[in-house]
Write a protein that holds these residues in place. Structure first.
Motif, mmCIF file in Angstrom:
data_model
loop_
_atom_site.group_PDB
_atom_site.id
_atom_site.type_symbol
_atom_site.label_atom_id
_atom_site.label_comp_id
_atom_site.label_asym_id
_atom_site.label_seq_id
_atom_site.Cartn_x
_atom_site.Cartn_y
_atom_site.Cartn_z
ATOM 1 N N GLY A 26 63.499 -94.640 37.645
ATOM 2 C CA GLY A 26 62.676 -94.510 38.837
ATOM 3 C C GLY A 26 62.690 -93.132 39.467
ATOM 4 N N MET A 27 63.370 -92.165 38.832
ATOM 5 C CA MET A 27 63.466 -90.818 39.374
ATOM 6 C C MET A 27 62.346 -89.942 38.818
ATOM 7 N N PRO A 28 61.867 -88.957 39.601
ATOM 8 C CA PRO A 28 60.915 -87.984 39.050
ATOM 9 C C PRO A 28 61.548 -87.296 37.846
ATOM 10 N N SER A 29 60.872 -87.333 36.705
ATOM 11 C CA SER A 29 61.487 -86.881 35.456
ATOM 12 C C SER A 29 60.501 -86.140 34.582
ATOM 13 N N THR A 30 61.035 -85.418 33.618
ATOM 14 C CA THR A 30 60.229 -84.785 32.589
ATOM 15 C C THR A 30 60.783 -85.182 31.231
ATOM 16 N N LEU A 31 59.982 -84.991 30.195
ATOM 17 C CA LEU A 31 60.367 -85.379 28.839
ATOM 18 C C LEU A 31 60.125 -84.193 27.911
ATOM 19 N N PRO A 134 67.877 -77.605 41.759
ATOM 20 C CA PRO A 134 67.306 -78.728 41.010
ATOM 21 C C PRO A 134 66.588 -78.221 39.768
ATOM 22 N N LEU A 135 66.492 -79.077 38.769
ATOM 23 C CA LEU A 135 65.878 -78.693 37.502
ATOM 24 C C LEU A 135 64.484 -78.122 37.697
ATOM 25 N N ARG A 136 63.679 -78.692 38.587
ATOM 26 C CA ARG A 136 62.312 -78.212 38.772
ATOM 27 C C ARG A 136 62.301 -76.744 39.205
ATOM 28 N N ASP A 137 63.294 -76.315 40.011
ATOM 29 C CA ASP A 137 63.367 -74.927 40.448
ATOM 30 C C ASP A 137 63.885 -74.021 39.333
ATOM 31 N N LYS A 181 64.846 -85.794 31.510
ATOM 32 C CA LYS A 181 65.679 -85.134 32.511
ATOM 33 C C LYS A 181 65.102 -85.337 33.897
ATOM 34 N N HIS A 182 65.974 -85.580 34.857
ATOM 35 C CA HIS A 182 65.558 -85.809 36.236
ATOM 36 C C HIS A 182 65.289 -84.470 36.920
ATOM 37 N N LEU A 183 64.129 -84.356 37.537
ATOM 38 C CA LEU A 183 63.673 -83.084 38.090
ATOM 39 C C LEU A 183 64.491 -82.618 39.291
ATOM 40 N N ASP A 184 65.120 -83.514 40.007
ATOM 41 C CA ASP A 184 65.849 -83.139 41.213
ATOM 42 C C ASP A 184 67.329 -82.876 40.961
ATOM 43 N N ALA A 185 67.762 -82.935 39.704
ATOM 44 C CA ALA A 185 69.188 -82.863 39.401
ATOM 45 C C ALA A 185 69.665 -81.429 39.196
ATOM 46 N N ALA A 186 70.899 -81.163 39.632
ATOM 47 C CA ALA A 186 71.560 -79.887 39.363
ATOM 48 C C ALA A 186 72.083 -79.890 37.923
ATOM 49 N N TYR A 187 72.524 -78.723 37.460
ATOM 50 C CA TYR A 187 73.106 -78.600 36.124
ATOM 51 C C TYR A 187 74.604 -78.883 36.225
ATOM 52 N N ALA A 188 75.057 -79.940 35.545
ATOM 53 C CA ALA A 188 76.445 -80.401 35.672
ATOM 54 C C ALA A 188 77.263 -79.923 34.474
ATOM 55 N N SER A 189 77.816 -78.714 34.580
ATOM 56 C CA SER A 189 78.599 -78.147 33.484
ATOM 57 C C SER A 189 79.784 -79.032 33.137
ATOM 58 N N GLY A 190 79.992 -79.213 31.828
ATOM 59 C CA GLY A 190 81.155 -79.935 31.345
ATOM 60 C C GLY A 190 81.111 -81.429 31.522
ATOM 61 N N ARG A 192 78.981 -85.324 31.069
ATOM 62 C CA ARG A 192 77.933 -86.107 30.413
ATOM 63 C C ARG A 192 77.089 -86.700 31.531
ATOM 64 N N SER A 193 75.970 -86.065 31.778
ATOM 65 C CA SER A 193 75.214 -86.339 32.995
ATOM 66 C C SER A 193 74.256 -87.512 32.839
ATOM 67 N N ALA A 194 74.163 -88.308 33.902
ATOM 68 C CA ALA A 194 73.194 -89.405 33.936
ATOM 69 C C ALA A 194 71.804 -88.913 34.303
ATOM 70 N N SER A 195 71.662 -87.612 34.504
ATOM 71 C CA SER A 195 70.343 -87.049 34.804
ATOM 72 C C SER A 195 69.717 -86.372 33.601
ATOM 73 N N SER A 196 70.410 -86.388 32.465
ATOM 74 C CA SER A 196 69.887 -85.861 31.207
ATOM 75 C C SER A 196 70.199 -86.882 30.125
ATOM 76 N N LEU A 197 69.152 -87.477 29.560
ATOM 77 C CA LEU A 197 69.354 -88.597 28.632
ATOM 78 C C LEU A 197 68.573 -88.392 27.350
ATOM 79 N N LYS A 198 69.176 -88.819 26.250
ATOM 80 C CA LYS A 198 68.517 -88.726 24.952
ATOM 81 C C LYS A 198 68.031 -90.103 24.528
ATOM 82 N N LEU A 199 66.858 -90.080 23.929
ATOM 83 C CA LEU A 199 66.199 -91.331 23.541
ATOM 84 C C LEU A 199 65.776 -91.200 22.089
ATOM 85 N N LYS A 200 66.344 -92.048 21.233
ATOM 86 C CA LYS A 200 66.073 -91.958 19.797
ATOM 87 C C LYS A 200 65.763 -93.344 19.233
#
Length: 300
Positions: A26-31, A134-137, A181-190, A192-200
């Motif tokens: 439900g978050m603003p996201s990009t693919l 945020p990722l969008r910025d 990836k969620h557009l409002d999320a910061a970059y979380a070094s180190g 495993r972020s719930a704002s960046s997800l892989k779909l295979k």
């Protein structure tokens, strides 16, 4: 800048998701496409550029032409999150090509002409830490940087709407999946972020080849005279369910095209995400031909 001292703990890692809906939450996201290359962290310094694998192992010197372009066009104190990807002349990926070039035994005389650096994210620019943005910025900054730099061997990963249609398009194009990836999320070094997800595509089924579909008119596949997709039948509780898959490499697609008459009735292993009501496969993708199995065995 603090937090950049150890490249082994700098990269943000991704979780897995089972669907676009689960990934976006439900978050603003990009693919983006999920590439089959080598993940790299790039640091431009006063003394040149340094390349690191996600583990922190140095890859500096492996991509001299790309490294020269980075030094020439980016200020010291810049960190990028990127992936080295090998492309064929037709724009498809050369699976495993980047691994061979960036491996420990890679020769300096190896052909690197098809390698491109695909940039996903900006961690710092000119000494300014961008990870809290945020990722969008961060993306907006990257687009400004790329517009001014005019890179030749370096490109931005394309952004798409975070929809099932976009994910299906990536699979159809031969990518192994998508990154959401969620557009409002910061970059979380180190982390495993719930704002960046892989779909295979994560499951497989054996199916019987029943025919072949033509490629889209005007596409590189059609222009090369190759088939667009494999039509197949798999069996759900003994009942036949029809489907269609693509996602072959260029070499596999050419081989299947050249031997298509002999492949009717042969067995193909198909990767997919989930089964939909009625047994149809969601986002089916070619995995391999199975010469060790017969059509009769698929029906049992």
């Amino acid at each position: 800048m603090t937090g950049f001292e150890n490249p082994a703990t700098l990269a943000m890692n991704s979780k897995s998701a089972g669907s676009v809906e689960e990934a976006t939450a439900g978050m603003p996201s990009t693919l983006e496409p999920k590439y089959d290359g080598i993940r790299l962290l790039i640091n431009v310094t006063e003394d040149g550029v340094k390349l690191y694998a996600r583990s922190g192992k140095s890859k500096t010197g492996k991509l001299p032409a790309i490294e020269a372009e980075l030094v020439a066009k980016l200020p010291a104190g810049t960190w990028l999150d990127a992936e080295a990807v090998a492309f064929n002349e037709d724009g498809t990926q050369s699976w495993g090509g980047a691994q061979s070039v960036l491996g420990s035994d890679a020769s300096r005389t190896m052909d690197r002409s098809g390698i491109r650096l695909v940039v996903f994210d900006l961690l710092a620019h000119g000494g300014l830490d961008a990870r809290r943005l945020p990722l969008r910025d961060r993306r907006e900054l990257l687009e400004m940087i790329f517009a001014e730099a005019g890179f030749e061997l370096i490109q931005l990963s394309p952004w798409m709407d975070a929809t099932n249609e976009s994910h299906a398009a990536n699979l159809e194009a031969g990518f192994e999946g998508s990154m959401i990836k969620h557009l409002d999320a910061a970059y979380a070094s180190g982390k495993r972020s719930a704002s960046s997800l892989k779909l295979k595509a994560t499951d497989t089924v054996d199916a019987v080849i029943t025919g072949f579909a033509p490629a889209a008119p005007g596409s590189w596949i059609a222009l090369d005279g190759m088939i667009g997709a494999i039509e197949f039948t798999h069996y759900e509780d003994g009942e036949p369910v029809n489907g269609r898959c693509s996602g072959m490499t260029s070499a596999e697609r050419r081989m299947i095209t050249d031997t298509s008459d002999d492949l009717i009735g042969a067995v193909v292993e198909v990767a997919f995400m989930t089964r939909m009501p009625g047994g149809k496969l969601r986002h089916p993708q070619f995995k391999r031909l199975r010469t060790d199995k017969t059509a009769t065995e698929c029906r049992r």
